[in-house]
Design an enzyme around this catalytic site. Structure first.
Site, PDB file in Angstrom:
ATOM      1  N   ASP A 258       0.679  -1.031   0.148  1.00  0.00           N
ATOM      2  CA  ASP A 258       0.029  -0.098  -0.025  1.00  0.00           C
ATOM      3  C   ASP A 258       0.785   1.333  -0.019  1.00  0.00           C
ATOM      4  O   ASP A 258       0.463   2.419   0.428  1.00  0.00           O
ATOM      5  CB  ASP A 258      -1.053  -0.001   0.986  1.00  0.00           C
ATOM      6  CG  ASP A 258      -1.883  -1.116   1.377  1.00  0.00           C
ATOM      7  OD1 ASP A 258      -2.477  -1.742   0.215  1.00  0.00           O
ATOM      8  OD2 ASP A 258      -2.108  -1.799   2.265  1.00  0.00           O
TER       9      ASP A 258
ATOM     10  N   HIS B 201      -3.535  -2.768  -6.410  1.00  0.00           N
ATOM     11  CA  HIS B 201      -3.151  -1.722  -6.652  1.00  0.00           C
ATOM     12  C   HIS B 201      -4.017  -0.540  -7.139  1.00  0.00           C
ATOM     13  O   HIS B 201      -5.168  -1.134  -7.905  1.00  0.00           O
ATOM     14  CB  HIS B 201      -2.033  -1.700  -7.946  1.00  0.00           C
ATOM     15  CG  HIS B 201      -0.750  -2.550  -7.463  1.00  0.00           C
ATOM     16  ND1 HIS B 201       0.170  -2.766  -8.590  1.00  0.00           N
ATOM     17  CD2 HIS B 201      -0.050  -2.467  -6.194  1.00  0.00           C
ATOM     18  CE1 HIS B 201       1.315  -3.395  -7.653  1.00  0.00           C
ATOM     19  NE2 HIS B 201       1.138  -2.991  -6.525  1.00  0.00           N
TER      20      HIS B 201
END
Length: 336
Positions: A13, A43
Site C-alpha cells: 500500500d 493496486h
C-alpha cells in the site's frame, strides 16, 4: 535499453500503482511484467479522475503501447483476471495481456482453505485469496498451471522470452512488484508475512530474467507507512492520532482499515540494502505537508517537505528521485 524494477519498501500500500503507471507514461516501456505472489495484493491507479483497483493485470495498463505480462512466478485467479480484462476494455487490455504458460492457478478449494484456516485468517491476518494454499500445492507439485485452463488460452505466452528479447532489442522493460519487502516470507516479520519472497530479486526471478539484466531498482516508500493485518509495526500510531492527522485508509483487497505509523528510517535503510536500491520513490508527500499537494516542480517543495526528503536521503543513503504529491499521474516530481 533499461530494465527497472519497482518494489514496495514497507508492508504494501505504498502507492506503487501510481508510481508504476507514472513511469510507464514517462518511459514508455515496451513490456510491463508483473512479479509477486498473486491476487492477494491490490493496486490503485487513477486515470483522468477515475480510480481503478486491480489485482492481476499489471498497473502499467494506461500506457496503451505496452505489453502487459504476468510472470511464471505469479499465481493467477482466472475469475479476477477475466473481470479485470472486461473492466479495462477501453484500454485494449485483451490484446495486450500475456500470461505465462507456467503460472500456477488458484482454484476455489485454495480460497476455502485460506478462509477456513483460523491460524491464517485470525492470527496471521491472511487476505483469504488462496495464495498460501496454492503455493503449498505448487511446492508439492500438484498445482494446476495456466496452460491447463481453456479460459486462459487466448492470453498464454512465454514471459521470460518476451522480456529478454525486448531487452536484447534495446527496449525498455518495467518489472512491477507487489506488496512490500517487509511482508517477504524470508525477510519480513515471520510468521506475519505473505507466502513468498517480495524483494526485487524475487520479482526478477518471477518474470524470468537474471540479475545482470537489471539497471534500476526503485523502492517505493509512503510518507506515513501502513499495514493491513497482524504483526509488528514499530512506529505505529494510535487510531486517534491517525484520525487527527486525517490518515484514514482501507485496504484495496480486504477493505480492512489500515494501521498507520510514522516513517521508520532504520527499516527503510535495511529495505534499500536488501533490494539493492538505486533510487527511492516517495509517495503521499501531500499527506506529510498538505501545502505540497499537486506540486510538479522540485524547487516548489515547501521547507517542511524538503527537510523530510533530505532526512530520508541522509539516514537511508539512497537518493529520492520520484515524489508523488497527489493521486493523479501528473501530480509527480521526477528528478531522475
Amino acid at each position: 535499453m533499461t530494465c527497472t524494477i519497482v518494489v514496495g519498501g514497507q508492508w504494501g500500500d505504498e502507492g506503487k500503482g501510481k508510481i508504476i503507471s507514472y513511469i510507464c507514461e514517462k518511459d514508455k516501456p515496451s513490456v510491463v511484467a508483473r512479479g509477486g505472489v498473486g491476487p492477494n495484493a491490490g493496486h490503485s491507479v487513477e486515470v483522468d479522475g477515475k480510480k481503478y483497483g486491480i489485482r492481476m493485470v499489471p498497473t502499467g495498463f494506461p500506457n496503451r503501447s505496452s505489453k502487459l505480462a504476468v510472470g511464471a512466478g505469479v499465481l493467477v485467479d482466472v475469475d479476477v483476471l477475466l473481470k479485470e480484462v472486461e473492466m479495462l476494455k477501453e484500454f485494449n487490455i485483451k490484446d495486450r495481456v500475456i500470461i505465462d504458460y507456467n503460472c500456477g492457478v488458484i482454484e476455489e478449494k485454495h480460497k476455502e482453505m485460506d478462509k477456513s484456516n483460523s491460524h491464517l485468517s485470525k492470527e496471521i491476518g491472511s487476505t483469504g485469496t488462496g495464495c498460501g494454499p496454492a503455493n503449498v500445492d505448487r511446492a508439492m507439485r500438484t498445482l494446476r498451471l495456466a496452460k491447463e485452463f481453456d479460459a486462459l488460452k487466448p492470453f498464454l505466452g512465454d514471459v521470460s522470452d518476451l522480456v529478454n528479447e525486448a531487452l536484447e532489442n534495446g527496449e525498455n522493460v518495467l518489472i512491477e512488484g507487489t506488496q512490500g519487502t517487509l511482508l517477504s516470507l524470508y525477510y519480513g516479520s515471520y510468521p506475519y508475512v505473505t507466502s513468498n519472497d517480495t524483494s526485487a530479486s524475487a520479482f526478477a526471478s518471477d518474470v524470468g530474467i537474471g540479475p545482470t539484466k537489471v539497471d534500476e531498482v526503485i523502492v517505493v516508500f509512503k510518507s506515513y507507512p501502513t499495514r493491513v493485518g497482524e504483526g509488528p509495526f514499530p512506529t505505529e500510531m494510535d487510531v486517534e492520532e491517525a484520525e487527527k492527522l486525517g490518515l484514514v485508509e482501507y485496504g484495496t483487497v480486504t477493505g480492512r482499515r489500515r494501521r498507520i505509523g510514522y516513517f521508520d528510517y532504520d527499516l527503510a535503510k535495511k529495505v534499500c540494502r536488501l533490494n539493492g536500491a538505486t533510487a527511492i520513490a516517495l509517495t503521499c508527500l501531500d499527506k506529510y505537508d498538505e501545502e505540497c499537494h499537486g506540486l510538479t516542480n522540485y524547487d516548489d517543495i515547501t521547507e517542511k517537505g524538503l527537510a523530510f526528503i533530505k532526512e530520508i536521503e541522509e539516514k537511508v543513503g539512497v537518493p529520492v528521485k520520484i515524489i508523488s504529491t497527489g493521486p493523479e499521474l501528473h501530480q509527480t516530481i521526477d528528478i531522475r
